[in-house]
Design a protein around this motif. Structure first.
Motif, mmCIF file in Angstrom:
data_model
loop_
_atom_site.group_PDB
_atom_site.id
_atom_site.type_symbol
_atom_site.label_atom_id
_atom_site.label_comp_id
_atom_site.label_asym_id
_atom_site.label_seq_id
_atom_site.Cartn_x
_atom_site.Cartn_y
_atom_site.Cartn_z
ATOM 1 N N PHE A 80 0.824 -1.206 0.000
ATOM 2 C CA PHE A 80 0.000 0.000 0.000
ATOM 3 C C PHE A 80 0.858 1.257 0.000
ATOM 4 C CE2 PHE A 80 -2.510 3.316 2.113
ATOM 5 C CZ PHE A 80 -3.644 3.313 1.297
ATOM 6 N N LYS A 81 1.959 1.225 0.749
ATOM 7 C CA LYS A 81 2.814 2.414 0.877
ATOM 8 C C LYS A 81 3.981 2.391 -0.091
ATOM 9 C CE LYS A 81 1.695 2.996 5.772
ATOM 10 N NZ LYS A 81 2.225 3.065 7.158
ATOM 11 N N SER A 82 3.934 1.506 -1.066
ATOM 12 C CA SER A 82 5.033 1.385 -2.015
ATOM 13 C C SER A 82 5.339 2.725 -2.681
ATOM 14 C CB SER A 82 4.685 0.348 -3.093
ATOM 15 O OG SER A 82 5.686 0.318 -4.088
ATOM 16 N N ALA A 83 6.606 3.086 -2.677
ATOM 17 C CA ALA A 83 7.023 4.367 -3.247
ATOM 18 C C ALA A 83 7.409 4.253 -4.716
ATOM 19 C CB ALA A 83 8.205 4.932 -2.449
ATOM 20 N N TRP A 84 7.347 3.053 -5.269
ATOM 21 C CA TRP A 84 7.794 2.845 -6.637
ATOM 22 C C TRP A 84 6.615 2.937 -7.601
ATOM 23 C CZ3 TRP A 84 12.797 3.176 -7.060
ATOM 24 C CH2 TRP A 84 13.607 2.809 -5.975
ATOM 25 N N GLY A 85 6.761 3.810 -8.609
ATOM 26 C CA GLY A 85 5.754 3.912 -9.652
ATOM 27 C C GLY A 85 4.431 4.472 -9.154
ATOM 28 N N SER A 86 3.419 4.344 -10.017
ATOM 29 C CA SER A 86 2.086 4.861 -9.684
ATOM 30 C C SER A 86 1.020 3.803 -9.934
ATOM 31 C CB SER A 86 1.790 6.107 -10.523
ATOM 32 O OG SER A 86 1.877 5.803 -11.915
ATOM 33 N N ASP A 87 1.425 2.542 -9.888
ATOM 34 C CA ASP A 87 0.465 1.468 -10.137
ATOM 35 C C ASP A 87 -0.540 1.373 -8.992
ATOM 36 O OD1 ASP A 87 1.678 0.802 -12.505
ATOM 37 O OD2 ASP A 87 2.977 -0.717 -11.590
ATOM 38 N N PRO A 88 -1.822 1.183 -9.318
ATOM 39 C CA PRO A 88 -2.827 1.062 -8.253
ATOM 40 C C PRO A 88 -2.813 -0.295 -7.552
ATOM 41 C CG PRO A 88 -3.866 0.869 -10.410
ATOM 42 C CD PRO A 88 -2.431 1.220 -10.665
ATOM 43 N N PHE A 89 -2.117 -1.287 -8.145
ATOM 44 C CA PHE A 89 -2.086 -2.617 -7.543
ATOM 45 C C PHE A 89 -0.694 -3.232 -7.640
ATOM 46 C CE2 PHE A 89 -6.578 -2.178 -7.766
ATOM 47 C CZ PHE A 89 -7.097 -3.022 -6.801
ATOM 48 N N VAL A 90 -0.341 -3.981 -6.610
ATOM 49 C CA VAL A 90 0.821 -4.870 -6.626
ATOM 50 C C VAL A 90 0.252 -6.271 -6.468
ATOM 51 C CG1 VAL A 90 2.950 -5.542 -5.487
ATOM 52 C CG2 VAL A 90 2.330 -3.117 -5.620
ATOM 53 N N TYR A 91 0.196 -6.990 -7.580
ATOM 54 C CA TYR A 91 -0.528 -8.272 -7.625
ATOM 55 C C TYR A 91 -1.981 -8.009 -7.221
ATOM 56 C CZ TYR A 91 4.260 -9.946 -7.945
ATOM 57 O OH TYR A 91 5.569 -10.123 -8.332
ATOM 58 N N SER A 92 -2.489 -8.668 -6.157
ATOM 59 C CA SER A 92 -3.874 -8.423 -5.758
ATOM 60 C C SER A 92 -3.964 -7.471 -4.563
ATOM 61 C CB SER A 92 -4.571 -9.741 -5.404
ATOM 62 O OG SER A 92 -3.914 -10.387 -4.325
ATOM 63 N N ASN A 93 -2.845 -6.827 -4.220
ATOM 64 C CA ASN A 93 -2.840 -5.838 -3.132
ATOM 65 C C ASN A 93 -2.948 -4.434 -3.715
ATOM 66 O OD1 ASN A 93 -0.282 -7.935 -1.931
ATOM 67 N ND2 ASN A 93 -2.303 -7.818 -0.996
ATOM 68 N N TYR A 94 -3.959 -3.689 -3.248
ATOM 69 C CA TYR A 94 -4.095 -2.327 -3.766
ATOM 70 C C TYR A 94 -3.070 -1.414 -3.095
ATOM 71 C CZ TYR A 94 -7.063 -2.152 0.443
ATOM 72 O OH TYR A 94 -7.557 -2.269 1.714
ATOM 73 N N THR A 95 -2.733 -0.324 -3.783
ATOM 74 C CA THR A 95 -1.809 0.671 -3.247
ATOM 75 C C THR A 95 -2.579 1.952 -2.949
ATOM 76 O OG1 THR A 95 -1.222 1.728 -5.356
ATOM 77 C CG2 THR A 95 -0.046 -0.302 -4.778
ATOM 78 N N VAL A 96 -1.871 2.926 -2.396
ATOM 79 C CA VAL A 96 -2.505 4.208 -2.076
ATOM 80 C C VAL A 96 -3.039 4.886 -3.336
ATOM 81 C CG1 VAL A 96 -0.347 5.520 -2.263
ATOM 82 C CG2 VAL A 96 -2.182 6.357 -0.775
ATOM 83 N N HIS A 97 -2.458 4.557 -4.496
ATOM 84 C CA HIS A 97 -2.913 5.176 -5.752
ATOM 85 C C HIS A 97 -4.325 4.718 -6.116
ATOM 86 C CE1 HIS A 97 1.119 6.697 -6.257
ATOM 87 N NE2 HIS A 97 1.603 5.471 -6.171
ATOM 88 N N ALA A 98 -4.704 3.522 -5.721
ATOM 89 C CA ALA A 98 -6.061 3.037 -6.003
ATOM 90 C C ALA A 98 -7.092 3.809 -5.189
ATOM 91 C CB ALA A 98 -6.158 1.538 -5.712
ATOM 92 N N THR A 99 -6.859 3.954 -3.890
ATOM 93 C CA THR A 99 -7.829 4.663 -3.057
ATOM 94 C C THR A 99 -7.884 6.144 -3.417
ATOM 95 O OG1 THR A 99 -6.159 4.958 -1.315
ATOM 96 C CG2 THR A 99 -7.588 3.031 -1.166
ATOM 97 N N ARG A 100 -6.745 6.728 -3.773
ATOM 98 C CA ARG A 100 -6.746 8.133 -4.195
ATOM 99 C C ARG A 100 -7.530 8.313 -5.484
ATOM 100 N NH1 ARG A 100 -0.349 9.658 -3.140
ATOM 101 N NH2 ARG A 100 -0.515 9.963 -0.858
#
Length: 283
Positions: A87-107
């Motif tokens: 979720f807190k991944s600082a790399w890229g702007s992808d909304p998902f890492v595999y099936s885990n969403y990142t902060v970019h998805a919720t934003r």
């Protein structure tokens, strides 16, 4: 609304009867769903520009994340699972890492809701919020839910969007109607948690395993029509335009928790008056 129905391998045979171009069985109503673990569905939705994925004409995966309209209702949705590092991944702007969403998805969901300037009627997630507002304790408390199925990101998204209904899935059933949320009751929300779908559950013997519930949710225009007619059952969450048409005697008093828009409640069931509004907590 219904609970998880694509999670366990032993249920796949049952689900297979309802999917495909010519399913063996049909459903009485369309099913729109999110999924917590299916990277296949999430990837396919993103390749299709975040559009829905149809498993059949009546079984539709809403997508990885976003905002859509279903029969006049505005539905926000978030698939996937919370994992802190992803979720807190600082790399890229992808909304998902595999099936885990990142902060970019919720934003992205928040930005879309702000862009459309629409009140979200239903927020559909595959996890519970990690904290819930307690009107009695006047603070956020951990829910009675499996820790593996809760998410701080869902909590923050809920308080940011302030939907009329939050519908999520887990291992137990819970329904709370027209509850004030946040200090001063900043908005009124309905919460529905549902268990895993099963054909063998007796709700009378195992009420915590209930996996579906019928919800009566009115669209914005229907709420406005009810307000124009002076229908006091639909108070509290009518759109701003509708509130102009409500007689003064039927408007909620300051701090009063009116009925949730789209679902009537008894006046006798109204919660007690709330304290003077305070500075909203950082949800």
């Amino acid at each position: 609304a219904c609970g998880r129905f694509l999670s366990d391998a032993q249920d796949q045979g049952m689900v297979a009867d309802y999917v495909g171009t010519s399913p063996r069985l049909t459903l009485p109503a369309p099913v729109y769903f999110v999924d917590s673990t299916s990277q296949v569905f999430i990837d396919k939705s993103q390749r299709q520009n975040h559009t829905e994925v149809k498993l059949s004409s009546q079984v539709i995966f809403l997508g990885s994340h976003g905002l859509t309209e279903i029969q006049g209702l505005t539905v926000g949705f978030l698939s996937g699972t919370y994992e802190e590092e992803a979720f807190k991944s600082a790399w890229g702007s992808d909304p998902f890492v595999y099936s885990n969403y990142t902060v970019h998805a919720t934003r992205a969901v928040r930005r879309e809701a702000a862009r459309q300037r629409r009140r979200v009627d239903i927020l559909l997630t595959s996890e519970w919020p990690d904290c819930e507002w307690s009107q009695q304790e006047k603070k956020l408390l951990a829910p009675l839910a499996d820790p593996r199925h809760v998410s701080p990101a869902v909590r923050k998204l809920y308080f940011a969007l302030r939907p009329r209904y939050l519908v999520c899935t887990g291992k137990r059933y819970c329904y709370r109607k027209a509850q004030p949320q946040g200090p001063g009751g900043s908005f009124i929300g309905n919460f529905l948690g549902l268990a895993q779908a099963s054909a063998d559950i007796d709700f009378n013997e195992e009420p915590q395993k209930r996996w579906w519930r019928v919800l009566h949710v009115l669209t914005g225009p229907a709420l406005e029509a009810a307000a124009r007619k002076g229908d006091g059952r639909f108070r509290g969450l009518a759109p701003a335009g509708a509130r102009r048409f409500m007689p003064r005697r039927q408007l909620p008093r300051p701090g009063e928790a009116g009925g949730a828009g789209g679902e009537p409640i008894d006046i006798e069931a109204l919660p007690p008056r709330l304290p003077r509004p305070q500075q909203p907590a950082d949800a």
